[in-house]
Design a protein around this motif. Structure first.
Motif, PDB file in Angstrom:
ATOM      1  N   ASP B 260      -4.686  -5.408   4.954  1.00  0.00           N
ATOM      2  CA  ASP B 260      -5.407  -4.577   3.979  1.00  0.00           C
ATOM      3  C   ASP B 260      -4.497  -4.185   2.815  1.00  0.00           C
ATOM      4  OD1 ASP B 260      -7.723  -4.667   5.508  1.00  0.00           O
ATOM      5  OD2 ASP B 260      -7.154  -2.880   6.660  1.00  0.00           O
ATOM      6  N   ALA B 264      -5.077  -5.384  -1.146  1.00  0.00           N
ATOM      7  CA  ALA B 264      -5.172  -4.400  -2.232  1.00  0.00           C
ATOM      8  C   ALA B 264      -4.198  -4.723  -3.356  1.00  0.00           C
ATOM      9  CB  ALA B 264      -4.904  -2.991  -1.693  1.00  0.00           C
ATOM     10  N   GLY B 398      -3.495   1.810  -6.035  1.00  0.00           N
ATOM     11  CA  GLY B 398      -4.697   2.245  -5.337  1.00  0.00           C
ATOM     12  C   GLY B 398      -4.401   2.785  -3.950  1.00  0.00           C
ATOM     13  N   VAL B 400      -5.261   2.516   0.459  1.00  0.00           N
ATOM     14  CA  VAL B 400      -5.705   1.741   1.621  1.00  0.00           C
ATOM     15  C   VAL B 400      -5.735   2.723   2.776  1.00  0.00           C
ATOM     16  CG1 VAL B 400      -5.020  -0.042   3.272  1.00  0.00           C
ATOM     17  CG2 VAL B 400      -4.776  -0.477   0.813  1.00  0.00           C
TER      18      VAL B 400
END
Lengths: 429, 429
Positions: B260, B264, B398, B400
């Motif tokens: 993940d 990202a 960002g 996760v």
């Protein structure tokens, strides 16, 4: 002790060759006839290759093409130095059957100087020891007493010259490996400044210290050989002020030594003031760096084929492999400190004098003496100059207990000629 | 998360100071009011010294003497960097009561740039760890989730900026110690080329890799701080051909990673071709060199007062002390090989992009995760650039699992500006 070259200087030989009294082929024959297998000095002889080289040298000299003082002279080469087409055995079962493809750079220089390569001389296994009695080829014997060690690691080179088999042999010196056999065998051994003779084609022991050196009967012969391996004397850089007197000698106190050895060598320098250097401290630096670098060279052999090493070599390597990295880092820093300290001494003196070894040659197989283990004892007075990269010369200094002892002279980097000058002024009884 | 400086750029602050809307004293008051003891970001605050500095900065600005974009700006300094008159605690009981006599060079540079030193931020003990939860001062908490680690070793610098206590903090990065807390805390962390910011007055971890770096909210703010610490942009050497396009980005495949996290970060570089580097091999070099050098720094403390270390630090050091010297020697050689390999890649690309960390911030006290022990995991993607001495920038990429992740950009030595340019072009969702 009655080999063909006993008592003959390189200058004598050169005169004989040019007067026609001698020939390169005749010298080679004398060398080969002098080889005494019982001393175990040679591990490989190359009568054919040497014969061809001697014939060529003879033709050149007859034609008036003179390559200088080594032209036509038989020379022996330590068996960790590559000679094209001959085995390089390293004194180890690991290199059984290994044949060198090309000449080491120093061998190329010898050939360019007209030397005749007679063969390969025995080495302490992988040059990792000063006794010269640990090798797959068996121990090299001291010509002065065959029950005693020749010293190492250039064991065969020392014995071959001392027994008069050759007038000159090439060795390597990482912690004393040229000077130790020279002193134990009663001849001269010279280690120039680190890097002065190129080390290409020489199997490494500890790359920070490995130095090619020469063994001959006298300091004068070492000087001749050294010039052949580095070019004309003028090409050797010298930081020395030529207008200053060059006689300032300091006696460096050997801290742990047979007092009879100290007395004999000290007597050669009656006017030299005593100075102290932390020789044990420098030896600790030597050991940390040598052990780290030596294990780096051999790690795969230790892991994959430990049984091929001689047991004492394996034991030393296994211990060396455990040298902690932080000790190595500190040793590098301490080396800088010692270098500054000794540089200060060499501002005040031209020559540092001390014995080459603190004892005379032990019996073959003996691992400890009155000063403790021979491993640290044998390099205690020689390895400091490898750590500092300084030139050092061992010259005969008489006998003690009936065995040869050596006097060691040390000077500044690049001032090699001072050592030869000083040695010629020594009056050995 | 609502600290005084949240959402304010250094450019905004500079404008406010010059328009008279803000004052250095007011900014300092905002910083001190934002300090949240529960996060444990600061180990020392210096309201008096900072107050005097802020007053001076205010007077200078009022008098028209403008020291540039950091003039009057509150800055925090990692607690292994000396600030004169303040304790340098190193996160260790060994340095309890130790007060620095002089400023570190980078602190002098900050003061020359007009910065106001607010205090000292928590560090992983002796900067020897990436989790930031091992220190005599206790763990630094992640502002995004107080049960989780901030990452280290510049733990407090990361938390202080992320929580808006200061707009800028100074840290050090030996294997990722600026980039790791930046990524875990959702801000930017920049490590310049090795040696670009002088390290005098910074306590060593591993001298071959130790690098002073900066932590700020964004890449743009890191650029401003970096220029203040190295002089004008023109003074930064750049081997880059300015006429060539600077957009060539390669994606470096992280070999062991939470998929993940990879997804990202990869999404930010949709057009970058994938390339492989032997990241685990470079990490092995990192470990051998760091461990040797770290133990060299701490050998006497381990021998004389082992009980003063936090237990995980002592355990790491004792293992580090057993790093064999030959491994260190080989690591140095392997480093040369990796340097040549990556230099080849940087001939074809301007930027290497990869995640900063393979996981999101673990819980405080956790020592292992799905990828194994956190010790090697946390530096797996950052330490290669310390080994090679290359500049590397971590920027927010960002979230996760609700936690921040970082994208890491790497370029050639001296081409730091390329990183800031590239970061400004990234479109983070």
């Amino acid at each position: 002790m009655g080999g063909f070259f006993r008592g003959r200087t390189l200058a004598d030989i050169a005169r004989g060759l040019r007067s026609g009294d001698e020939s390169p082929a005749g010298l080679l024959a004398g060398a080969l006839e002098s080889v005494d297998p019982d001393l175990n000095a040679f591990v490989t002889l190359d009568p054919e290759g040497a014969g061809a080289a001697a014939a060529r040298a003879g033709e050149e000299l007859a034609a008036g093409y003179d390559r200088g003082p080594l032209h036509g002279v038989p020379v022996a080469v330590k068996d960790i130095i590559d000679v094209a087409g001959l085995p390089t055995g390293m004194g180890s079962a690991h290199f059984e059957g290994h044949v060198a493809e090309a000449d080491a750079l120093c061998v190329t220089m010898l050939r360019d100087a007209g030397a005749v390569i007679v063969g390969k001389t025995g080495t302490h296994e992988f040059a990792y020891g000063g006794t010269g009695d640990v090798a797959v080829n068996g121990p090299v014997r001291n010509p002065h007493d065959r029950e005693r060690m020749s010293g190492g690691s250039s064991s065969g080179s020392g014995a071959a010259v001392a027994a008069g088999m050759v007038p000159l042999a090439i060795g390597t010196d990482t912690g004393g490996s040229v000077r130790i056999p020279a002193a134990f065998c009663g001849i001269a051994g010279f280690k120039p400044s680190y890097g002065a003779i190129p080390a290409g084609g020489v199997f490494p022991l500890a790359v920070s210290f490995d130095t090619v050196g020469v063994i001959a009967a006298s300091a004068a012969d070492c000087r001749i050989a050294y010039r052949a391996l580095t070019g004309p004397a003028e090409a050797v850089p010298s930081p020395v002020d030529e207008s200053a007197p060059h006689g300032r000698v300091a006696w460096i106190e050997p801290l742990e030594i047979d007092p009879d050895v100290e007395r004999a060598v000290r007597a050669l320098f009656p006017d030299a003031p005593s100075e102290r250097i932390d020789l044990p401290g420098i030896r600790a630096v030597f050991r940390a760096v040598q052990d780290a670098e030596a294990y780096d060279v051999h790690a795969e052999r230790v892991a994959e084929a430990p049984g091929l090493f001689q047991p004492p070599t394996l034991e030393r390597l296994e211990r060396a492999g455990r040298t902690p990295a932080w000790r190595y880092l500190r040793a590098l820093r301490e080396r800088e400190r010692f270098a500054a300290e000794v540089a200060g001494l060499l501002d005040r003196y031209d020559i540092l004098a001390l014995p080459t070894l603190p004892i005379t040659a032990p019996k073959i197989g003996e691992t400890e003496g009155p000063l403790g283990s021979h491993v640290p004892t044998l390099v205690s007075l020689t390895c400091p100059w490898n750590v500092l990269g300084l030139p050092a010369l061992s010259v005969p200094a008489g006998t003690v207990h009936g065995l040869p002892v050596g006097a060691q002279l040390v000077t500044r980097r690049g001032a090699e000629s001072l050592l030869f000058d000083a040695a010629e002024n020594l009056a050995v009884a």
